[in-house]
Motif scaffolding. Structure first.
Motif, PDB file in Angstrom:
ATOM      1  N   THR A   7      18.085 -38.089  58.625  1.00  0.00           N
ATOM      2  CA  THR A   7      19.458 -38.281  58.172  1.00  0.00           C
ATOM      3  C   THR A   7      20.379 -37.734  59.256  1.00  0.00           C
ATOM      4  O   THR A   7      20.082 -36.722  59.897  1.00  0.00           O
ATOM      5  CB  THR A   7      19.747 -37.586  56.829  1.00  0.00           C
ATOM      6  N   ILE A   8      21.478 -38.433  59.448  1.00  0.00           N
ATOM      7  CA  ILE A   8      22.460 -38.036  60.449  1.00  0.00           C
ATOM      8  C   ILE A   8      23.813 -37.979  59.768  1.00  0.00           C
ATOM      9  O   ILE A   8      24.322 -38.982  59.284  1.00  0.00           O
ATOM     10  CB  ILE A   8      22.500 -39.026  61.632  1.00  0.00           C
ATOM     11  N   GLU A   9      24.372 -36.780  59.721  1.00  0.00           N
ATOM     12  CA  GLU A   9      25.689 -36.562  59.131  1.00  0.00           C
ATOM     13  C   GLU A   9      26.685 -36.428  60.275  1.00  0.00           C
ATOM     14  O   GLU A   9      26.455 -35.673  61.224  1.00  0.00           O
ATOM     15  CB  GLU A   9      25.652 -35.283  58.296  1.00  0.00           C
ATOM     16  N   VAL A  10      27.792 -37.145  60.198  1.00  0.00           N
ATOM     17  CA  VAL A  10      28.804 -37.137  61.250  1.00  0.00           C
ATOM     18  C   VAL A  10      29.981 -36.279  60.798  1.00  0.00           C
ATOM     19  O   VAL A  10      30.587 -36.549  59.757  1.00  0.00           O
ATOM     20  CB  VAL A  10      29.290 -38.575  61.566  1.00  0.00           C
ATOM     21  N   ASP A  11      30.291 -35.244  61.588  1.00  0.00           N
ATOM     22  CA  ASP A  11      31.445 -34.387  61.332  1.00  0.00           C
ATOM     23  C   ASP A  11      32.418 -34.560  62.490  1.00  0.00           C
ATOM     24  O   ASP A  11      32.080 -34.251  63.638  1.00  0.00           O
ATOM     25  CB  ASP A  11      31.039 -32.906  61.258  1.00  0.00           C
ATOM     26  N   ARG A  12      33.614 -35.033  62.188  1.00  0.00           N
ATOM     27  CA  ARG A  12      34.649 -35.167  63.220  1.00  0.00           C
ATOM     28  C   ARG A  12      35.395 -33.839  63.280  1.00  0.00           C
ATOM     29  O   ARG A  12      36.094 -33.476  62.344  1.00  0.00           O
ATOM     30  CB  ARG A  12      35.563 -36.328  62.909  1.00  0.00           C
ATOM     31  N   LEU A  13      35.229 -33.115  64.376  1.00  0.00           N
ATOM     32  CA  LEU A  13      35.770 -31.767  64.509  1.00  0.00           C
ATOM     33  C   LEU A  13      37.215 -31.771  64.989  1.00  0.00           C
ATOM     34  O   LEU A  13      38.066 -31.081  64.450  1.00  0.00           O
ATOM     35  CB  LEU A  13      34.902 -30.944  65.458  1.00  0.00           C
ATOM     36  N   ASP A  14      37.500 -32.504  66.014  1.00  0.00           N
ATOM     37  CA  ASP A  14      38.822 -32.647  66.625  1.00  0.00           C
ATOM     38  C   ASP A  14      38.869 -34.059  67.201  1.00  0.00           C
ATOM     39  O   ASP A  14      37.829 -34.704  67.330  1.00  0.00           O
ATOM     40  CB  ASP A  14      38.996 -31.661  67.791  1.00  0.00           C
ATOM     41  N   PRO A  15      40.059 -34.506  67.607  1.00  0.00           N
ATOM     42  CA  PRO A  15      40.085 -35.803  68.290  1.00  0.00           C
ATOM     43  C   PRO A  15      39.175 -35.768  69.524  1.00  0.00           C
ATOM     44  O   PRO A  15      39.268 -34.863  70.346  1.00  0.00           O
ATOM     45  CB  PRO A  15      41.552 -35.965  68.691  1.00  0.00           C
ATOM     46  N   ARG A  17      36.019 -35.080  69.544  1.00  0.00           N
ATOM     47  CA  ARG A  17      34.921 -34.119  69.381  1.00  0.00           C
ATOM     48  C   ARG A  17      34.211 -34.352  68.064  1.00  0.00           C
ATOM     49  O   ARG A  17      34.830 -34.342  67.002  1.00  0.00           O
ATOM     50  CB  ARG A  17      35.497 -32.705  69.395  1.00  0.00           C
ATOM     51  N   VAL A  18      32.876 -34.552  68.147  1.00  0.00           N
ATOM     52  CA  VAL A  18      32.079 -34.898  66.968  1.00  0.00           C
ATOM     53  C   VAL A  18      30.798 -34.078  66.950  1.00  0.00           C
ATOM     54  O   VAL A  18      30.215 -33.794  67.991  1.00  0.00           O
ATOM     55  CB  VAL A  18      31.735 -36.408  66.964  1.00  0.00           C
ATOM     56  N   ARG A  19      30.369 -33.716  65.735  1.00  0.00           N
ATOM     57  CA  ARG A  19      29.068 -33.069  65.544  1.00  0.00           C
ATOM     58  C   ARG A  19      28.186 -34.025  64.752  1.00  0.00           C
ATOM     59  O   ARG A  19      28.597 -34.544  63.711  1.00  0.00           O
ATOM     60  CB  ARG A  19      29.195 -31.768  64.773  1.00  0.00           C
ATOM     61  N   LEU A  20      26.977 -34.265  65.256  1.00  0.00           N
ATOM     62  CA  LEU A  20      25.967 -34.999  64.516  1.00  0.00           C
ATOM     63  C   LEU A  20      24.966 -33.979  63.990  1.00  0.00           C
ATOM     64  O   LEU A  20      24.343 -33.259  64.781  1.00  0.00           O
ATOM     65  CB  LEU A  20      25.245 -36.013  65.415  1.00  0.00           C
ATOM     66  N   ARG A  21      24.819 -33.896  62.670  1.00  0.00           N
ATOM     67  CA  ARG A  21      23.842 -32.982  62.066  1.00  0.00           C
ATOM     68  C   ARG A  21      22.614 -33.790  61.695  1.00  0.00           C
ATOM     69  O   ARG A  21      22.695 -34.709  60.880  1.00  0.00           O
ATOM     70  CB  ARG A  21      24.400 -32.347  60.808  1.00  0.00           C
ATOM     71  N   LEU A  22      21.496 -33.426  62.288  1.00  0.00           N
ATOM     72  CA  LEU A  22      20.255 -34.145  62.045  1.00  0.00           C
ATOM     73  C   LEU A  22      19.374 -33.361  61.081  1.00  0.00           C
ATOM     74  O   LEU A  22      19.320 -32.133  61.144  1.00  0.00           O
ATOM     75  CB  LEU A  22      19.488 -34.355  63.352  1.00  0.00           C
ATOM     76  N   ALA A  23      18.698 -34.091  60.204  1.00  0.00           N
ATOM     77  CA  ALA A  23      17.726 -33.478  59.297  1.00  0.00           C
ATOM     78  C   ALA A  23      16.553 -34.442  59.147  1.00  0.00           C
ATOM     79  O   ALA A  23      16.749 -35.647  58.976  1.00  0.00           O
ATOM     80  CB  ALA A  23      18.357 -33.186  57.940  1.00  0.00           C
ATOM     81  N   GLY A  24      15.353 -33.897  59.221  1.00  0.00           N
ATOM     82  CA  GLY A  24      14.144 -34.716  59.098  1.00  0.00           C
ATOM     83  C   GLY A  24      13.354 -34.684  60.387  1.00  0.00           C
ATOM     84  O   GLY A  24      13.262 -33.656  61.040  1.00  0.00           O
ATOM     85  N   GLU A  25      12.789 -35.824  60.736  1.00  0.00           N
ATOM     86  CA  GLU A  25      11.947 -35.921  61.924  1.00  0.00           C
ATOM     87  C   GLU A  25      12.593 -36.824  62.966  1.00  0.00           C
ATOM     88  O   GLU A  25      12.992 -37.947  62.660  1.00  0.00           O
ATOM     89  CB  GLU A  25      10.563 -36.446  61.552  1.00  0.00           C
ATOM     90  N   LEU A  26      12.672 -36.319  64.182  1.00  0.00           N
ATOM     91  CA  LEU A  26      13.194 -37.089  65.303  1.00  0.00           C
ATOM     92  C   LEU A  26      11.984 -37.536  66.121  1.00  0.00           C
ATOM     93  O   LEU A  26      11.429 -36.782  66.914  1.00  0.00           O
ATOM     94  CB  LEU A  26      14.141 -36.215  66.135  1.00  0.00           C
ATOM     95  N   ASP A  27      11.545 -38.777  65.849  1.00  0.00           N
ATOM     96  CA  ASP A  27      10.300 -39.258  66.443  1.00  0.00           C
ATOM     97  C   ASP A  27      10.441 -40.724  66.843  1.00  0.00           C
ATOM     98  O   ASP A  27      11.541 -41.270  66.864  1.00  0.00           O
ATOM     99  CB  ASP A  27       9.125 -39.041  65.479  1.00  0.00           C
ATOM    100  N   PHE A  28       9.329 -41.360  67.128  1.00  0.00           N
ATOM    101  CA  PHE A  28       9.310 -42.755  67.574  1.00  0.00           C
ATOM    102  C   PHE A  28      10.063 -43.675  66.615  1.00  0.00           C
ATOM    103  O   PHE A  28      10.795 -44.569  67.044  1.00  0.00           O
ATOM    104  CB  PHE A  28       7.859 -43.225  67.741  1.00  0.00           C
TER     105      PHE A  28
END
Length: 112
Positions: A7-15, A17-28
Protein backbone atom coordinates in the motif's frame (compact mmCIF):
# COMPACT_ATOMS: atom_id res chain seq x y z
CA UNK A 1 1.01 -18.57 -0.61
CA UNK A 2 -0.60 -15.20 -1.44
CA UNK A 3 1.72 -12.29 -2.03
CA UNK A 4 1.45 -9.46 0.47
CA UNK A 5 0.15 -6.30 -1.10
CA UNK A 6 1.99 -3.02 -1.06
CA UNK A 7 0.00 0.00 0.00
CA UNK A 8 1.21 3.48 -0.83
CA UNK A 9 -0.23 6.45 1.01
CA UNK A 10 0.47 9.88 -0.49
CA UNK A 11 0.93 12.82 1.89
CA UNK A 12 1.33 16.25 0.30
CA UNK A 13 3.53 18.12 2.77
CA UNK A 14 4.13 21.45 1.00
CA UNK A 15 3.90 22.63 -2.59
CA UNK A 16 6.38 20.46 -4.48
CA UNK A 17 7.01 18.19 -1.46
CA UNK A 18 5.41 14.76 -1.05
CA UNK A 19 5.80 11.77 1.28
CA UNK A 20 4.99 8.27 0.05
CA UNK A 21 4.32 5.91 2.98
CA UNK A 22 4.84 2.31 2.01
CA UNK A 23 3.46 -0.70 3.86
CA UNK A 24 3.79 -4.36 2.90
CA UNK A 25 6.36 -5.93 0.62
CA UNK A 26 8.44 -4.07 -1.93
CA UNK A 27 9.35 -6.86 -4.33
CA UNK A 28 9.16 -8.02 -7.95
CA UNK A 29 5.37 -7.90 -7.97
CA UNK A 30 4.95 -4.53 -6.26
CA UNK A 31 8.03 -2.48 -7.27
CA UNK A 32 6.25 -1.12 -10.38
CA UNK A 33 3.61 0.37 -8.07
CA UNK A 34 6.26 2.51 -6.36
CA UNK A 35 7.67 3.66 -9.71
CA UNK A 36 4.16 4.55 -10.93
CA UNK A 37 3.27 6.42 -7.71
CA UNK A 38 6.50 8.44 -7.89
CA UNK A 39 5.87 9.25 -11.57
CA UNK A 40 2.33 10.40 -10.76
CA UNK A 41 3.38 12.81 -8.00
CA UNK A 42 6.21 14.06 -10.23
CA UNK A 43 3.62 14.88 -12.93
CA UNK A 44 1.70 16.80 -10.25
CA UNK A 45 4.75 19.00 -9.61
CA UNK A 46 6.58 17.15 -6.85
CA UNK A 47 10.26 18.10 -6.75
CA UNK A 48 11.12 16.74 -3.29
CA UNK A 49 10.06 13.17 -2.51
CA UNK A 50 10.28 11.41 0.83
CA UNK A 51 9.72 7.66 0.88
CA UNK A 52 8.75 6.35 4.31
CA UNK A 53 9.68 2.67 4.55
CA UNK A 54 8.59 2.14 8.16
CA UNK A 55 5.84 -0.27 7.13
CA UNK A 56 7.89 -2.29 4.63
CA UNK A 57 8.25 -5.87 5.84
CA UNK A 58 10.41 -7.07 2.94
CA UNK A 59 12.46 -5.44 0.21
CA UNK A 60 14.15 -7.58 -2.44
CA UNK A 61 16.43 -6.68 -5.35
CA UNK A 62 13.45 -5.51 -7.41
CA UNK A 63 12.48 -3.17 -4.59
CA UNK A 64 16.03 -1.80 -4.44
CA UNK A 65 15.95 -1.32 -8.20
CA UNK A 66 12.68 0.62 -7.93
CA UNK A 67 14.25 2.92 -5.33
CA UNK A 68 17.16 3.59 -7.70
CA UNK A 69 14.78 4.28 -10.63
CA UNK A 70 12.80 6.74 -8.51
CA UNK A 71 16.04 8.36 -7.31
CA UNK A 72 17.14 9.01 -10.90
CA UNK A 73 14.03 11.13 -11.50
CA UNK A 74 13.52 12.91 -8.17
CA UNK A 75 15.20 14.38 -5.15
CA UNK A 76 14.54 11.47 -2.80
CA UNK A 77 14.96 10.87 0.92
CA UNK A 78 14.33 7.50 2.52
CA UNK A 79 12.98 7.47 6.06
CA UNK A 80 11.90 4.69 8.39
CA UNK A 81 14.66 2.38 7.17
CA UNK A 82 14.74 -0.67 9.44
CA UNK A 83 17.88 -2.60 10.39
CA UNK A 84 17.53 -5.32 7.74
CA UNK A 85 16.93 -2.87 4.90
CA UNK A 86 19.71 -0.60 6.21
CA UNK A 87 22.10 -3.56 6.11
CA UNK A 88 21.02 -4.40 2.56
CA UNK A 89 21.50 -0.77 1.46
CA UNK A 90 24.94 -0.72 3.08
CA UNK A 91 26.05 -4.01 1.48
CA UNK A 92 24.92 -2.92 -1.98
CA UNK A 93 26.48 0.56 -1.72
CA UNK A 94 23.10 2.25 -2.08
CA UNK A 95 23.30 4.07 1.26
CA UNK A 96 25.74 6.48 -0.38
CA UNK A 97 23.54 6.92 -3.46
CA UNK A 98 20.12 7.27 -1.85
CA UNK A 99 19.30 9.89 0.78
CA UNK A 100 18.88 7.65 3.81
CA UNK A 101 17.70 9.29 7.03
CA UNK A 102 18.21 7.17 10.12
CA UNK A 103 17.92 7.93 13.83
CA UNK A 104 20.92 9.77 15.29
CA UNK A 105 22.01 6.75 17.37
CA UNK A 106 22.19 4.69 14.15
CA UNK A 107 24.94 7.01 12.98
CA UNK A 108 24.33 6.64 9.24
CA UNK A 109 23.34 9.66 7.24
CA UNK A 110 23.91 9.84 3.55
CA UNK A 111 23.36 12.64 1.13
CA UNK A 112 21.19 11.84 -1.86
Amino acid sequence: MAAQLLTIEVDRLDPGRVRLRLAGELDFDTAPELIAAAAEVRRDGCQDLEIDLTGVALCDSSGLSALVVVHRSDIVRLTGVGPQLASLLDRTGLTELLGVERPAEGGIRAAG
